[in-house]
Design a protein around this motif. Sequence first.
Motif, PDB file in Angstrom:
ATOM      1  N   ARG A 168      31.602  56.091  17.771  1.00  0.00           N
ATOM      2  CA  ARG A 168      31.565  56.644  19.131  1.00  0.00           C
ATOM      3  C   ARG A 168      30.186  56.391  19.740  1.00  0.00           C
ATOM      4  O   ARG A 168      29.193  56.322  19.022  1.00  0.00           O
ATOM      5  N   THR A 169      30.148  56.290  21.064  1.00  0.00           N
ATOM      6  CA  THR A 169      28.877  56.037  21.747  1.00  0.00           C
ATOM      7  C   THR A 169      28.527  57.191  22.685  1.00  0.00           C
ATOM      8  O   THR A 169      29.344  57.583  23.529  1.00  0.00           O
ATOM      9  N   VAL A 170      27.332  57.727  22.526  1.00  0.00           N
ATOM     10  CA  VAL A 170      26.843  58.807  23.387  1.00  0.00           C
ATOM     11  C   VAL A 170      25.657  58.270  24.193  1.00  0.00           C
ATOM     12  O   VAL A 170      24.717  57.709  23.619  1.00  0.00           O
ATOM     13  N   VAL A 171      25.730  58.425  25.508  1.00  0.00           N
ATOM     14  CA  VAL A 171      24.637  57.967  26.374  1.00  0.00           C
ATOM     15  C   VAL A 171      23.862  59.167  26.896  1.00  0.00           C
ATOM     16  O   VAL A 171      24.443  60.100  27.449  1.00  0.00           O
ATOM     17  N   ASN A 172      22.546  59.140  26.701  1.00  0.00           N
ATOM     18  CA  ASN A 172      21.664  60.151  27.289  1.00  0.00           C
ATOM     19  C   ASN A 172      21.134  59.617  28.610  1.00  0.00           C
ATOM     20  O   ASN A 172      20.341  58.678  28.635  1.00  0.00           O
ATOM     21  N   LEU A 173      21.585  60.219  29.710  1.00  0.00           N
ATOM     22  CA  LEU A 173      21.229  59.744  31.049  1.00  0.00           C
ATOM     23  C   LEU A 173      20.303  60.772  31.700  1.00  0.00           C
ATOM     24  O   LEU A 173      20.755  61.777  32.243  1.00  0.00           O
ATOM     25  N   PHE A 174      18.989  60.534  31.592  1.00  0.00           N
ATOM     26  CA  PHE A 174      18.034  61.545  32.035  1.00  0.00           C
ATOM     27  C   PHE A 174      17.242  61.091  33.258  1.00  0.00           C
ATOM     28  O   PHE A 174      16.445  60.176  33.185  1.00  0.00           O
ATOM     29  N   TYR A 175      17.531  61.749  34.387  1.00  0.00           N
ATOM     30  CA  TYR A 175      16.825  61.464  35.637  1.00  0.00           C
ATOM     31  C   TYR A 175      15.608  62.374  35.778  1.00  0.00           C
ATOM     32  O   TYR A 175      14.850  62.239  36.721  1.00  0.00           O
ATOM     33  N   GLU A 176      15.471  63.356  34.895  1.00  0.00           N
ATOM     34  CA  GLU A 176      14.315  64.247  34.915  1.00  0.00           C
ATOM     35  C   GLU A 176      13.688  64.229  33.533  1.00  0.00           C
ATOM     36  O   GLU A 176      14.391  64.054  32.540  1.00  0.00           O
ATOM     37  N   ASP A 177      12.379  64.448  33.481  1.00  0.00           N
ATOM     38  CA  ASP A 177      11.690  64.474  32.196  1.00  0.00           C
ATOM     39  C   ASP A 177      12.227  65.605  31.326  1.00  0.00           C
ATOM     40  O   ASP A 177      12.559  66.674  31.818  1.00  0.00           O
ATOM     41  N   SER A 178      12.293  65.328  30.046  1.00  0.00           N
ATOM     42  CA  SER A 178      12.742  66.352  29.114  1.00  0.00           C
ATOM     43  C   SER A 178      12.343  65.907  27.718  1.00  0.00           C
ATOM     44  O   SER A 178      12.555  64.767  27.350  1.00  0.00           O
ATOM     45  N   THR A 179      11.744  66.821  26.986  1.00  0.00           N
ATOM     46  CA  THR A 179      11.423  66.495  25.594  1.00  0.00           C
ATOM     47  C   THR A 179      12.475  67.109  24.689  1.00  0.00           C
ATOM     48  O   THR A 179      13.229  66.430  24.014  1.00  0.00           O
ATOM     49  N   ARG A 180      12.556  68.448  24.727  1.00  0.00           N
ATOM     50  CA  ARG A 180      13.424  69.162  23.802  1.00  0.00           C
ATOM     51  C   ARG A 180      14.895  68.780  23.945  1.00  0.00           C
ATOM     52  O   ARG A 180      15.555  68.436  22.963  1.00  0.00           O
ATOM     53  N   THR A 181      15.403  68.840  25.172  1.00  0.00           N
ATOM     54  CA  THR A 181      16.844  68.646  25.355  1.00  0.00           C
ATOM     55  C   THR A 181      17.283  67.234  24.979  1.00  0.00           C
ATOM     56  O   THR A 181      18.263  67.037  24.271  1.00  0.00           O
ATOM     57  N   ARG A 182      16.529  66.229  25.444  1.00  0.00           N
ATOM     58  CA  ARG A 182      16.932  64.850  25.175  1.00  0.00           C
ATOM     59  C   ARG A 182      16.857  64.541  23.681  1.00  0.00           C
ATOM     60  O   ARG A 182      17.783  63.981  23.093  1.00  0.00           O
ATOM     61  N   GLU A 218      13.074  78.774  16.560  1.00  0.00           N
ATOM     62  CA  GLU A 218      14.469  78.913  16.102  1.00  0.00           C
ATOM     63  C   GLU A 218      15.434  78.376  17.151  1.00  0.00           C
ATOM     64  O   GLU A 218      16.429  77.727  16.828  1.00  0.00           O
ATOM     65  N   GLN A 219      15.149  78.676  18.425  1.00  0.00           N
ATOM     66  CA  GLN A 219      16.016  78.200  19.502  1.00  0.00           C
ATOM     67  C   GLN A 219      16.108  76.672  19.477  1.00  0.00           C
ATOM     68  O   GLN A 219      17.178  76.105  19.655  1.00  0.00           O
ATOM     69  N   VAL A 220      14.973  76.017  19.234  1.00  0.00           N
ATOM     70  CA  VAL A 220      14.963  74.550  19.186  1.00  0.00           C
ATOM     71  C   VAL A 220      15.809  74.045  18.012  1.00  0.00           C
ATOM     72  O   VAL A 220      16.639  73.149  18.156  1.00  0.00           O
ATOM     73  N   ALA A 221      15.617  74.645  16.838  1.00  0.00           N
ATOM     74  CA  ALA A 221      16.393  74.244  15.655  1.00  0.00           C
ATOM     75  C   ALA A 221      17.884  74.505  15.872  1.00  0.00           C
ATOM     76  O   ALA A 221      18.734  73.656  15.581  1.00  0.00           O
ATOM     77  N   ASN A 222      18.212  75.673  16.419  1.00  0.00           N
ATOM     78  CA  ASN A 222      19.612  76.020  16.677  1.00  0.00           C
ATOM     79  C   ASN A 222      20.232  75.097  17.726  1.00  0.00           C
ATOM     80  O   ASN A 222      21.444  74.857  17.720  1.00  0.00           O
ATOM     81  N   GLY A 223      19.386  74.579  18.621  1.00  0.00           N
ATOM     82  CA  GLY A 223      19.871  73.692  19.672  1.00  0.00           C
ATOM     83  C   GLY A 223      20.523  72.441  19.113  1.00  0.00           C
ATOM     84  O   GLY A 223      21.514  71.943  19.656  1.00  0.00           O
ATOM     85  N   VAL A 224      19.979  71.921  18.005  1.00  0.00           N
ATOM     86  CA  VAL A 224      20.558  70.718  17.402  1.00  0.00           C
ATOM     87  C   VAL A 224      21.961  71.028  16.863  1.00  0.00           C
ATOM     88  O   VAL A 224      22.922  70.311  17.143  1.00  0.00           O
ATOM     89  N   SER A 225      22.095  72.114  16.119  1.00  0.00           N
ATOM     90  CA  SER A 225      23.414  72.501  15.570  1.00  0.00           C
ATOM     91  C   SER A 225      24.416  72.768  16.686  1.00  0.00           C
ATOM     92  O   SER A 225      25.588  72.383  16.603  1.00  0.00           O
ATOM     93  N   LEU A 226      23.942  73.436  17.740  1.00  0.00           N
ATOM     94  CA  LEU A 226      24.824  73.786  18.849  1.00  0.00           C
ATOM     95  C   LEU A 226      25.309  72.529  19.566  1.00  0.00           C
ATOM     96  O   LEU A 226      26.483  72.389  19.899  1.00  0.00           O
ATOM     97  N   ARG A 227      24.396  71.585  19.782  1.00  0.00           N
ATOM     98  CA  ARG A 227      24.783  70.351  20.492  1.00  0.00           C
ATOM     99  C   ARG A 227      25.661  69.477  19.614  1.00  0.00           C
ATOM    100  O   ARG A 227      26.535  68.766  20.115  1.00  0.00           O
ATOM    101  N   MET A 228      25.453  69.527  18.308  1.00  0.00           N
ATOM    102  CA  MET A 228      26.378  68.863  17.383  1.00  0.00           C
ATOM    103  C   MET A 228      27.782  69.444  17.562  1.00  0.00           C
ATOM    104  O   MET A 228      28.773  68.709  17.649  1.00  0.00           O
ATOM    105  N   ALA A 229      27.870  70.767  17.640  1.00  0.00           N
ATOM    106  CA  ALA A 229      29.170  71.437  17.771  1.00  0.00           C
ATOM    107  C   ALA A 229      29.877  71.013  19.056  1.00  0.00           C
ATOM    108  O   ALA A 229      31.080  70.720  19.069  1.00  0.00           O
ATOM    109  N   VAL A 230      29.126  70.946  20.164  1.00  0.00           N
ATOM    110  CA  VAL A 230      29.722  70.580  21.452  1.00  0.00           C
ATOM    111  C   VAL A 230      30.211  69.130  21.425  1.00  0.00           C
ATOM    112  O   VAL A 230      31.337  68.838  21.847  1.00  0.00           O
TER     113      VAL A 230
END
Length: 302
Positions: free
Chosen positions: A42-56, A282-294
Amino acid sequence: MRHLLSTGDLSRDEATLILDTAAELAQVGDRSVKKLPTLRGRTVVNLFYEDSTRTRTSFELAAKRLSADVINFSAKGSSVSKGESLKDTALTLQAMGADAVVIRHSASGAAHRLANWVDGSVLNAGDGTHEHPTQALLDAYTMRDRLGSLEGLRVAVVGDILHSRVARSNVLLLTTLGAHVTLVAPPTLLPVSVNTWPCEVSYDLDEVLPKSDVVMMLRVQAERMRDSFFPSVREYSRNYGLDGERLGRMPAEAIVMHPGPMVRGMEISAEVADSPRCTVTEQVANGVSLRMAVLYLLLGGS
């Protein structure tokens, strides 16, 4: 569920399924080999028009842990900077066969527009001052992880509500999950429509702190402000900043959250930011698991 555009679209069961799936996937992060073959091919594209470190980075890591191919598309060094429209960019991604597009854009509603133009799933990673659904989900996950249950939880969201997509997404999601939300801000930093939101509003942080299980501090988004919304940084900190003394007024078990990036010394003191009651890392670490789930639930992993 084909897209994740707004937390308001999620039923209680859907939101709970995402949190439960994230809890299962979090265990993968504890293994020596952190990869699952679930989204291979599967292919996932990150399309970021605004700066972002954590989310991207978080979305990229989540997709790679599920063995998906990831394309990072940053608007700055791309055809977008030459004037290409969002629609044409979308059609290009469509032609390349993207299974999911993660978009962050300065215009509210950009994710919804994109969802009309591509066949793949669209994940809203922040659109203007509108919503940031995966942030609210990882926040809810962190609260549940720390405090056990969201039912009846008292959550205060403090600061620049006006420019915050995190606040709106959190109010909608937490209310769906049974929590009570109070927004705390100076009147100038509240949206005009706030009376239609399913929450309470207060201008007095000191009054709200003793009865809050979670205090979520927001960054003042100077980059979205063209006017002066408060007299000075010092004045803002004095009325709406969380320092050690204010932390002491919170219930003993209460936690402090922040979506990042934190401006230490403005909305949060260094003492509070570094305290064990602050869940930022913790929020940052949990963010990876959460985005994996989505990604797993949207792309129909087996």
